[in-house]
Design a protein around this motif. Structure first.
Motif, PDB file in Angstrom:
ATOM      1  N   SER A  49       0.847  -1.186   0.000  1.00 27.73           N
ATOM      2  CA  SER A  49       0.000   0.000   0.000  1.00 27.73           C
ATOM      3  C   SER A  49       0.881   1.234   0.000  1.00 27.73           C
ATOM      4  N   CYS A  50       0.303   2.347  -0.411  1.00 34.14           N
ATOM      5  CA  CYS A  50       1.053   3.603  -0.403  1.00 34.14           C
ATOM      6  C   CYS A  50       0.084   4.752  -0.198  1.00 34.14           C
ATOM      7  N   ILE A  51       0.581   5.805   0.417  1.00 32.54           N
ATOM      8  CA  ILE A  51      -0.227   7.000   0.645  1.00 32.54           C
ATOM      9  C   ILE A  51       0.595   8.215   0.243  1.00 32.54           C
ATOM     10  N   SER A  52      -0.047   9.138  -0.435  1.00 33.17           N
ATOM     11  CA  SER A  52       0.652  10.347  -0.862  1.00 33.17           C
ATOM     12  C   SER A  52       0.961  11.230   0.339  1.00 33.17           C
ATOM     13  N   SER A  53       1.803  12.232   0.122  1.00 32.17           N
ATOM     14  CA  SER A  53       2.181  13.123   1.220  1.00 32.17           C
ATOM     15  C   SER A  53       0.977  13.877   1.764  1.00 32.17           C
ATOM     16  N   SER A  54       0.037  14.202   0.895  1.00 31.99           N
ATOM     17  CA  SER A  54      -1.156  14.929   1.338  1.00 31.99           C
ATOM     18  C   SER A  54      -2.201  14.006   1.946  1.00 31.99           C
ATOM     19  N   GLY A  55      -2.050  12.713   1.694  1.00 33.38           N
ATOM     20  CA  GLY A  55      -3.007  11.749   2.226  1.00 33.38           C
ATOM     21  C   GLY A  55      -4.232  11.544   1.372  1.00 33.38           C
ATOM     22  N   ASP A  56      -4.316  12.262   0.261  1.00 30.90           N
ATOM     23  CA  ASP A  56      -5.541  12.175  -0.541  1.00 30.90           C
ATOM     24  C   ASP A  56      -5.478  11.098  -1.608  1.00 30.90           C
ATOM     25  N   ILE A  57      -4.335  10.483  -1.772  1.00 32.57           N
ATOM     26  CA  ILE A  57      -4.189   9.396  -2.742  1.00 32.57           C
ATOM     27  C   ILE A  57      -3.630   8.172  -2.015  1.00 32.57           C
ATOM     28  N   THR A  58      -4.351   7.069  -2.155  1.00 34.37           N
ATOM     29  CA  THR A  58      -3.892   5.801  -1.586  1.00 34.37           C
ATOM     30  C   THR A  58      -4.020   4.705  -2.629  1.00 34.37           C
ATOM     31  N   ASN A  59      -3.191   3.704  -2.506  1.00 36.33           N
ATOM     32  CA  ASN A  59      -3.347   2.537  -3.369  1.00 36.33           C
ATOM     33  C   ASN A  59      -3.027   1.277  -2.592  1.00 36.33           C
ATOM     34  N   TYR A  60      -3.532   0.152  -3.096  1.00 34.46           N
ATOM     35  CA  TYR A  60      -3.408  -1.116  -2.393  1.00 34.46           C
ATOM     36  C   TYR A  60      -3.145  -2.247  -3.370  1.00 34.46           C
ATOM     37  N   LYS A  61      -2.390  -3.207  -2.899  1.00 34.30           N
ATOM     38  CA  LYS A  61      -2.252  -4.463  -3.631  1.00 34.30           C
ATOM     39  C   LYS A  61      -3.628  -5.131  -3.659  1.00 34.30           C
ATOM     40  N   ASP A  62      -3.961  -5.772  -4.770  1.00 38.26           N
ATOM     41  CA  ASP A  62      -5.301  -6.342  -4.925  1.00 38.26           C
ATOM     42  C   ASP A  62      -5.674  -7.287  -3.793  1.00 38.26           C
ATOM     43  N   SER A  63      -4.731  -8.082  -3.349  1.00 42.45           N
ATOM     44  CA  SER A  63      -5.049  -9.112  -2.359  1.00 42.45           C
ATOM     45  C   SER A  63      -5.341  -8.546  -0.967  1.00 42.45           C
ATOM     46  N   VAL A  64      -5.061  -7.260  -0.745  1.00 42.62           N
ATOM     47  CA  VAL A  64      -5.332  -6.675   0.576  1.00 42.62           C
ATOM     48  C   VAL A  64      -6.450  -5.646   0.535  1.00 42.62           C
ATOM     49  N   LYS A  65      -6.949  -5.351  -0.653  1.00 45.91           N
ATOM     50  CA  LYS A  65      -8.035  -4.367  -0.773  1.00 45.91           C
ATOM     51  C   LYS A  65      -9.249  -4.822   0.033  1.00 45.91           C
ATOM     52  N   GLY A  66      -9.809  -3.883   0.788  1.00 45.58           N
ATOM     53  CA  GLY A  66     -10.958  -4.204   1.622  1.00 45.58           C
ATOM     54  C   GLY A  66     -10.590  -4.749   2.987  1.00 45.58           C
ATOM     55  N   ARG A  67      -9.316  -5.107   3.164  1.00 45.01           N
ATOM     56  CA  ARG A  67      -8.860  -5.631   4.462  1.00 45.01           C
ATOM     57  C   ARG A  67      -7.860  -4.694   5.132  1.00 45.01           C
ATOM     58  N   PHE A  68      -7.024  -4.052   4.356  1.00 50.12           N
ATOM     59  CA  PHE A  68      -5.987  -3.158   4.894  1.00 50.12           C
ATOM     60  C   PHE A  68      -6.369  -1.705   4.614  1.00 50.12           C
ATOM     61  N   THR A  69      -6.012  -0.829   5.532  1.00 54.01           N
ATOM     62  CA  THR A  69      -6.243   0.596   5.349  1.00 54.01           C
ATOM     63  C   THR A  69      -4.989   1.365   5.750  1.00 54.01           C
ATOM     64  N   ILE A  70      -4.507   2.190   4.832  1.00 58.42           N
ATOM     65  CA  ILE A  70      -3.361   3.037   5.126  1.00 58.42           C
ATOM     66  C   ILE A  70      -3.859   4.423   5.488  1.00 58.42           C
ATOM     67  N   SER A  71      -3.199   5.049   6.454  1.00 56.36           N
ATOM     68  CA  SER A  71      -3.591   6.398   6.862  1.00 56.36           C
ATOM     69  C   SER A  71      -2.371   7.095   7.447  1.00 56.36           C
ATOM     70  N   ARG A  72      -2.503   8.397   7.615  1.00 48.32           N
ATOM     71  CA  ARG A  72      -1.398   9.136   8.212  1.00 48.32           C
ATOM     72  C   ARG A  72      -1.937  10.174   9.174  1.00 48.32           C
ATOM     73  N   ASP A  73      -1.165  10.395  10.235  1.00 44.74           N
ATOM     74  CA  ASP A  73      -1.464  11.410  11.220  1.00 44.74           C
ATOM     75  C   ASP A  73      -0.230  12.305  11.287  1.00 44.74           C
ATOM     76  N   ASN A  74      -0.267  13.399  10.581  1.00 45.87           N
ATOM     77  CA  ASN A  74       0.907  14.264  10.522  1.00 45.87           C
ATOM     78  C   ASN A  74       1.217  14.908  11.865  1.00 45.87           C
ATOM     79  N   ALA A  75       0.222  15.090  12.683  1.00 46.65           N
ATOM     80  CA  ALA A  75       0.462  15.654  14.010  1.00 46.65           C
ATOM     81  C   ALA A  75       1.331  14.719  14.852  1.00 46.65           C
TER      82      ALA A  75
END
Length: 122
Positions: A49-75
């Protein structure tokens, strides 16, 4: 130089959950895209998975879609990978990584953490 540290790995039963964290101590992650990768024994490293610096773009490997969630807390200067409904085939060492500052998920990743072991087994 950016140094990344992963945490949160462990042993979990199939169907269970883990949350991985990727933190940096001396640099702010605000301007870095962050990717999660994994490598199982005898297999090549793969992107999860990957998340952009702004957090508005994410992508996932097909086999983990719906199970994994990427997020960021810049604070908290931390990127997370929430992993639910874990399967034995998710067993691997998980790494977080970053490309150069300002670059995106499709660029090469130059900074890597040391990895954290995730084992899914009954």
């Amino acid at each position: 130089q950016l140094q990344l540290v992963e945490s949160g790995g462990g042993l979990v039963q199939p169907g269970g959950s883990l949350r991985l964290s990727c933190a940096a101590s001396e640099f702010t992650l605000d301007y870095y895209a962050i990717g999660w990768f994994r490598q199982a024994p005898g297999k090549e490293r793969e992107g999860v998975s990957c998340i952009s610096s702004s957090g508005d773009i994410t992508n996932y490997k097909d086999s983990v879609k719906g199970r994994f969630t990427i997020s960021r807390d810049n604070a908290k200067n931390t990127v997370y990978l929430q992993m639910n409904s874990l399967k034995p085939e998710d067993t691997a060492v998980y790494y977080c990584a970053a490309p150069n500052v300002g670059w995106g998920c499709s660029d090469s990743f130059d900074y890597w953490g040391q990895g954290t072991q995730v084992t899914v087994s009954s």
